[in-house]
Design a protein around this motif. Structure first.
Motif, PDB file in Angstrom:
ATOM      1  N   TRP A  65       7.519  13.884  -6.199  1.00 55.36           N
ATOM      2  CA  TRP A  65       6.448  13.819  -5.225  1.00 55.36           C
ATOM      3  C   TRP A  65       5.176  13.267  -5.844  1.00 55.36           C
ATOM      4  CZ3 TRP A  65       6.805  14.588  -0.061  1.00 55.36           C
ATOM      5  CH2 TRP A  65       7.969  15.213   0.416  1.00 55.36           C
ATOM      6  N   ILE A  66       4.436  12.531  -5.042  1.00 58.99           N
ATOM      7  CA  ILE A  66       3.130  12.006  -5.433  1.00 58.99           C
ATOM      8  C   ILE A  66       2.125  12.417  -4.374  1.00 58.99           C
ATOM      9  CG2 ILE A  66       1.750   9.880  -5.669  1.00 58.99           C
ATOM     10  CD1 ILE A  66       4.208   8.528  -6.837  1.00 58.99           C
ATOM     11  N   VAL A  67       0.948  12.852  -4.800  1.00 54.48           N
ATOM     12  CA  VAL A  67      -0.136  13.130  -3.862  1.00 54.48           C
ATOM     13  C   VAL A  67      -1.113  11.962  -3.939  1.00 54.48           C
ATOM     14  CG1 VAL A  67      -1.428  14.502  -5.560  1.00 54.48           C
ATOM     15  CG2 VAL A  67      -1.930  14.750  -3.114  1.00 54.48           C
ATOM     16  N   ARG A  68      -1.508  11.457  -2.783  1.00 54.21           N
ATOM     17  CA  ARG A  68      -2.405  10.295  -2.726  1.00 54.21           C
ATOM     18  C   ARG A  68      -3.573  10.595  -1.790  1.00 54.21           C
ATOM     19  NH1 ARG A  68       0.469   4.975  -1.050  1.00 54.21           N
ATOM     20  NH2 ARG A  68       1.185   5.122  -3.220  1.00 54.21           N
ATOM     21  N   HIS A  69      -4.764  10.308  -2.284  1.00 53.76           N
ATOM     22  CA  HIS A  69      -5.964  10.440  -1.456  1.00 53.76           C
ATOM     23  C   HIS A  69      -6.642   9.087  -1.361  1.00 53.76           C
ATOM     24  CE1 HIS A  69     -10.328  11.146  -0.741  1.00 53.76           C
ATOM     25  NE2 HIS A  69      -9.840  11.957   0.184  1.00 53.76           N
ATOM     26  N   ILE A  70      -6.800   8.592  -0.146  1.00 55.12           N
ATOM     27  CA  ILE A  70      -7.453   7.304   0.088  1.00 55.12           C
ATOM     28  C   ILE A  70      -8.878   7.574   0.542  1.00 55.12           C
ATOM     29  CG2 ILE A  70      -7.465   5.203   1.472  1.00 55.12           C
ATOM     30  CD1 ILE A  70      -4.422   5.412   1.603  1.00 55.12           C
ATOM     31  N   GLY A  71      -9.829   7.088  -0.215  1.00 54.53           N
ATOM     32  CA  GLY A  71     -11.233   7.312   0.085  1.00 54.53           C
ATOM     33  C   GLY A  71     -11.819   6.223   0.964  1.00 54.53           C
ATOM     34  N   GLY A  72     -13.121   6.163   0.962  1.00 56.92           N
ATOM     35  CA  GLY A  72     -13.808   5.203   1.812  1.00 56.92           C
ATOM     36  C   GLY A  72     -13.724   3.777   1.299  1.00 56.92           C
ATOM     37  N   ALA A  73     -13.872   2.837   2.220  1.00 53.85           N
ATOM     38  CA  ALA A  73     -13.851   1.420   1.875  1.00 53.85           C
ATOM     39  C   ALA A  73     -15.224   0.973   1.383  1.00 53.85           C
ATOM     40  CB  ALA A  73     -13.447   0.592   3.086  1.00 53.85           C
ATOM     41  N   MET A  74     -15.220  -0.026   0.538  1.00 51.69           N
ATOM     42  CA  MET A  74     -16.471  -0.596   0.058  1.00 51.69           C
ATOM     43  C   MET A  74     -17.217  -1.224   1.240  1.00 51.69           C
ATOM     44  SD  MET A  74     -17.001  -3.380  -3.011  1.00 51.69           S
ATOM     45  CE  MET A  74     -16.622  -4.823  -2.014  1.00 51.69           C
ATOM     46  N   ARG A  75     -18.519  -1.024   1.271  1.00 52.29           N
ATOM     47  CA  ARG A  75     -19.325  -1.540   2.370  1.00 52.29           C
ATOM     48  C   ARG A  75     -20.400  -2.480   1.847  1.00 52.29           C
ATOM     49  NH1 ARG A  75     -18.171   1.325   6.919  1.00 52.29           N
ATOM     50  NH2 ARG A  75     -17.142   3.350   6.648  1.00 52.29           N
TER      51      ARG A  75
END
Length: 216
Positions: A65-75
């Motif tokens: 298993w892998i845990v992945r957190h996707i944060g905010g996009a560059m603005r």
């Protein structure tokens, strides 16, 4: 950080896309069968909802298993001038007890998917991964063997490359340059920008299949 673009392709043209990718990348594909669980935080964890994804590739001899957190996009103006999305992303290997841990922390299962397809990993100005997969939903909790397509006849294509705050411009340029080779078959753009299938896909696929000696 990572640079990412996405697109869709009709399932009937996936074999032609695979032939094209094989020629461009010069490496063999890897089969994928990824069980993905999307968890969202409860109200006790703050006002801003947090989302994590738990991923397990069932094709591996010993699935992990892998845990992945996707944060905010560059603005900002810099982000608007490039054709790929640059966003923060953190992932780590975890034990099979990870779902129990996140439940204890106050996260709840929002939805789960099964992605079935293949991927190419290669170096071309950056470390690039191209994933082609059908997205399937579970009719029963965790019942991967009974998953059904979310969009029958359509598959998702995603191109990603790891980046940093120092080199994201170069990585984005490498991803954009590579995507130009795929343009006759599909259009790749920033996630969330729907472009549909391209009108040249059928002719391009037929040409690729003919050049490869494949009869349709």
């Amino acid at each position: 950080m990572e640079c990412v673009v996405q697109g869709i392709i009709e399932t009937q043209h996936v074999e032609a896309l695979e032939i094209l990718l094989q020629g461009l990348c010069g490496v063999h594909r890897e089969r994928l069968r990824i069980h993905e669980l999307c968890l969202k935080s409860g109200p006790n964890l703050g006002l801003v909802a947090s989302e994590v994804r738990l991923l397990c590739d069932l094709e591996q001899p010993e699935p992990t298993w892998i845990v992945r957190h996707i944060g905010g996009a560059m603005r900002g103006s810099g982000a608007e001038q490039i054709s790929v999305l640059v966003r923060t992303m953190v992932e780590s290997k975890v034990s099979k007890n990870v779902l129990r841990l996140f439940h204890a922390l106050g996260y709840r299962l929002d939805h789960e998917l099964l992605r079935v397809g293949f991927a190419f990993h290669f170096q071309r100005g950056a470390s690039i991964t191209v994933t082609v997969s059908s997205v399937n939903k579970m009719l029963k909790l965790h019942a991967t063997d009974e998953a059904v397509p979310v969009t029958p006849g359509i598959q998702m294509v995603e191109v990603t490359a790891p980046a940093s705050s120092e080199n994201y411009s170069e990585v984005a340029a490498a991803v954009s340059s590579f995507c130009e080779y795929l343009a006759p078959l599909l259009h790749l753009s920033k996630p969330g920008t729907s472009t549909g299938v391209v009108p040249t896909a059928a002719a391009a696929a037929a040409s690729l299949m003919s050049d490869a000696g494949v009869t349709t």
